[in-house]
Design an enzyme around this catalytic site. Structure first.
Site, PDB file in Angstrom:
ATOM      1  N   GLY A 118       0.786  -1.223   0.000  1.00  0.00           N
ATOM      2  CA  GLY A 118       0.000   0.000   0.000  1.00  0.00           C
ATOM      3  C   GLY A 118       0.820   1.276   0.000  1.00  0.00           C
ATOM      4  O   GLY A 118       1.842   1.396  -0.671  1.00  0.00           O
ATOM      5  N   LYS A 136       6.086 -10.912   3.211  1.00  0.00           N
ATOM      6  CA  LYS A 136       5.673  -9.702   2.487  1.00  0.00           C
ATOM      7  C   LYS A 136       6.811  -8.676   2.452  1.00  0.00           C
ATOM      8  O   LYS A 136       6.989  -7.966   1.458  1.00  0.00           O
ATOM      9  CB  LYS A 136       4.434  -9.094   3.136  1.00  0.00           C
ATOM     10  CG  LYS A 136       3.157  -9.904   2.918  1.00  0.00           C
ATOM     11  CD  LYS A 136       1.960  -9.198   3.519  1.00  0.00           C
ATOM     12  CE  LYS A 136       0.668  -9.987   3.279  1.00  0.00           C
ATOM     13  NZ  LYS A 136      -0.518  -9.302   3.868  1.00  0.00           N
ATOM     14  N   ASP A 140       5.634  -6.476  15.227  1.00  0.00           N
ATOM     15  CA  ASP A 140       4.264  -6.016  15.405  1.00  0.00           C
ATOM     16  C   ASP A 140       4.322  -4.700  16.180  1.00  0.00           C
ATOM     17  O   ASP A 140       4.963  -4.633  17.239  1.00  0.00           O
ATOM     18  CB  ASP A 140       3.459  -7.059  16.188  1.00  0.00           C
ATOM     19  CG  ASP A 140       1.967  -6.784  16.200  1.00  0.00           C
ATOM     20  OD1 ASP A 140       1.580  -5.605  16.316  1.00  0.00           O
ATOM     21  OD2 ASP A 140       1.183  -7.752  16.112  1.00  0.00           O
ATOM     22  N   SER A 163      -2.436   9.594   9.131  1.00  0.00           N
ATOM     23  CA  SER A 163      -3.812   9.598   9.630  1.00  0.00           C
ATOM     24  C   SER A 163      -4.733   9.231   8.474  1.00  0.00           C
ATOM     25  O   SER A 163      -4.454   8.306   7.719  1.00  0.00           O
ATOM     26  CB  SER A 163      -4.156  10.966  10.230  1.00  0.00           C
ATOM     27  OG  SER A 163      -5.445  10.948  10.807  1.00  0.00           O
ATOM     28  N   TYR A 176     -12.421   3.462  13.909  1.00  0.00           N
ATOM     29  CA  TYR A 176     -11.319   3.890  13.041  1.00  0.00           C
ATOM     30  C   TYR A 176     -11.081   5.400  13.160  1.00  0.00           C
ATOM     31  O   TYR A 176      -9.950   5.858  13.330  1.00  0.00           O
ATOM     32  CB  TYR A 176     -11.616   3.511  11.601  1.00  0.00           C
ATOM     33  CG  TYR A 176     -10.514   3.839  10.619  1.00  0.00           C
ATOM     34  CD1 TYR A 176      -9.327   3.111  10.620  1.00  0.00           C
ATOM     35  CD2 TYR A 176     -10.669   4.873   9.701  1.00  0.00           C
ATOM     36  CE1 TYR A 176      -8.312   3.410   9.712  1.00  0.00           C
ATOM     37  CE2 TYR A 176      -9.673   5.170   8.793  1.00  0.00           C
ATOM     38  CZ  TYR A 176      -8.492   4.441   8.799  1.00  0.00           C
ATOM     39  OH  TYR A 176      -7.490   4.736   7.900  1.00  0.00           O
ATOM     40  N   LYS A 218      -7.756   7.486  14.478  1.00  0.00           N
ATOM     41  CA  LYS A 218      -7.057   8.440  13.627  1.00  0.00           C
ATOM     42  C   LYS A 218      -7.146   9.866  14.150  1.00  0.00           C
ATOM     43  O   LYS A 218      -6.217  10.657  13.984  1.00  0.00           O
ATOM     44  CB  LYS A 218      -7.608   8.355  12.192  1.00  0.00           C
ATOM     45  CG  LYS A 218      -7.282   7.042  11.496  1.00  0.00           C
ATOM     46  CD  LYS A 218      -5.779   6.834  11.343  1.00  0.00           C
ATOM     47  CE  LYS A 218      -5.441   5.627  10.500  1.00  0.00           C
ATOM     48  NZ  LYS A 218      -3.988   5.459  10.274  1.00  0.00           N
TER      49      LYS A 218
END
Length: 327
Positions: free
Chosen positions: A51, A76, A98, A176, A190, A194
């Site tokens: 991403g 990944k 993590d 954010s 969520y 943020k």
């Protein structure tokens, strides 16, 4: 005094007011403008295996930075490392950890060495109305998105501060979301996670400014990533209707806007026109380095508030129509 003289005086005052305001803003705007170089410097990115994080790693590497990426999956990370190597010829360092594990982050940072630019980019999102969402999912989002940011920043601060004066300006950038500027139906947990990043960023900037460290807060809209594909499959219909008012962007477009903003030392980094309007409308007590943007925020405050009320009128209208259809 004649009518012509009054007209002339009025025009003169109209011209002098913005000039006077710009002078005052130049004197009071803080922190002062700063440039944060990227070339030949260490950029450490969390959530860097896919991403926006991966796009940021690509761009930073292509601009000559030494890049480290951190994520949970070593597979990944290795795939991302090969992808960046093939496209840029630059070998990046990878760290599997993590962000909920402070000790693991501390070990990764110690191995990575002094950091010039930290981009806290990790994020998880499970859209759902609070009434229907389990508290375990709420805690998961808060732990990764907000507490994970605290863990990462705290673990990295010694490595960022180390001999800072000899290395030039440093940066801490927090990823954010536009859902961190305005609450949206179905984004209860969520948005809370943020929104929390803003409080962290505003207070942190005051704490680290004396060390020549500049905090940035990035507000991307929906971004074309693997995470968005999965999210759109499960998010409430009303969420999709409301979120459609701001268009989606490509990850590399967000990465470019983000990195340009980091290099300019901007505290608030919007990624599209809607984000710019939201940034002006929600400026509040946020630091502002640009005298010009401070001027725009003051002059446009009333207009952007009116625009916000128009958006809210549309959103609440959609909610009323949707519920009327259900009954």
């Amino acid at each position: 005094m004649t009518g012509a003289n009054l007209t002339y005086l009025s025009l003169l005052l109209l011209l002098l007011f913005p000039l006077g305001l710009l002078v005052v803003l130049y004197l009071i705007t803080r922190p002062r403008p700063a440039r944060v170089p990227i070339k030949n410097r260490h950029v450490f990115i969390t959530g860097g295996s896919s991403g926006i994080g991966l796009a940021l790693a690509h761009r930073a590497a292509s601009e000559g930075a030494r890049v480290s990426i951190l994520a949970r999956s070593i597979d990944k990370l290795e795939a991302a490392k090969q992808e960046i190597l093939l496209s840029t010829g630059i070998d990046v360092a990878v760290f599997a950890a993590d962000v909920r594990d402070y000790d693991a982050l501390s070990r990764a940072v110690e191995e990575a060495g002094p950091i010039d630019v930290l981009v806290v980019n990790q994020g998880v999102f499970v859209p759902q109305e609070l009434e229907r969402q389990g508290l375990d999912e709420v805690k998961f989002m808060l732990d990764v998105n907000l507490m994970g940011a605290f863990n990462m920043v705290k673990a990295a601060l010694p490595a960022i501060k180390l001999q800072r004066r000899d290395r030039g300006p440093g940066s801490i950038a927090l990823m954010s979301s536009q859902a961190g500027q305005v609450g949206i139906y179905g984004y209860t947990a969520y948005s809370a996670s943020k929104f929390g990043l803003r409080g962290l960023a505003e207070a942190l900037q005051q704490e680290v400014i004396a060390d020549d460290i500049h905090v940035s807060l990035i507000f991307p809209p929906d971004t074309d990533t693997p995470g968005l594909v999965e999210e759109t499959k499960i998010r409430p219909q009303l969420t999709s209707i409301i979120a459609a008012s701001s268009g989606a962007m490509k990850a590399d477009e967000v990465a470019k806007r983000a990195l340009d903003g980091i290099k300019s030392g901007s505290f608030i980094i919007p990624c599209n026109f809607e984000g710019l309007l939201l940034s002006i409308a929600t400026a509040g007590f946020s630091p502002q380095r640009s005298v010009l943007m401070a001027f725009v925020e003051i002059v446009a405050a009333g207009i952007t508030r009116f625009a916000a009320l128009c958006f809210l009128w549309n959103w609440y209208g959609s909610i009323e129509k949707w519920h009327a259809k259900q009954h």
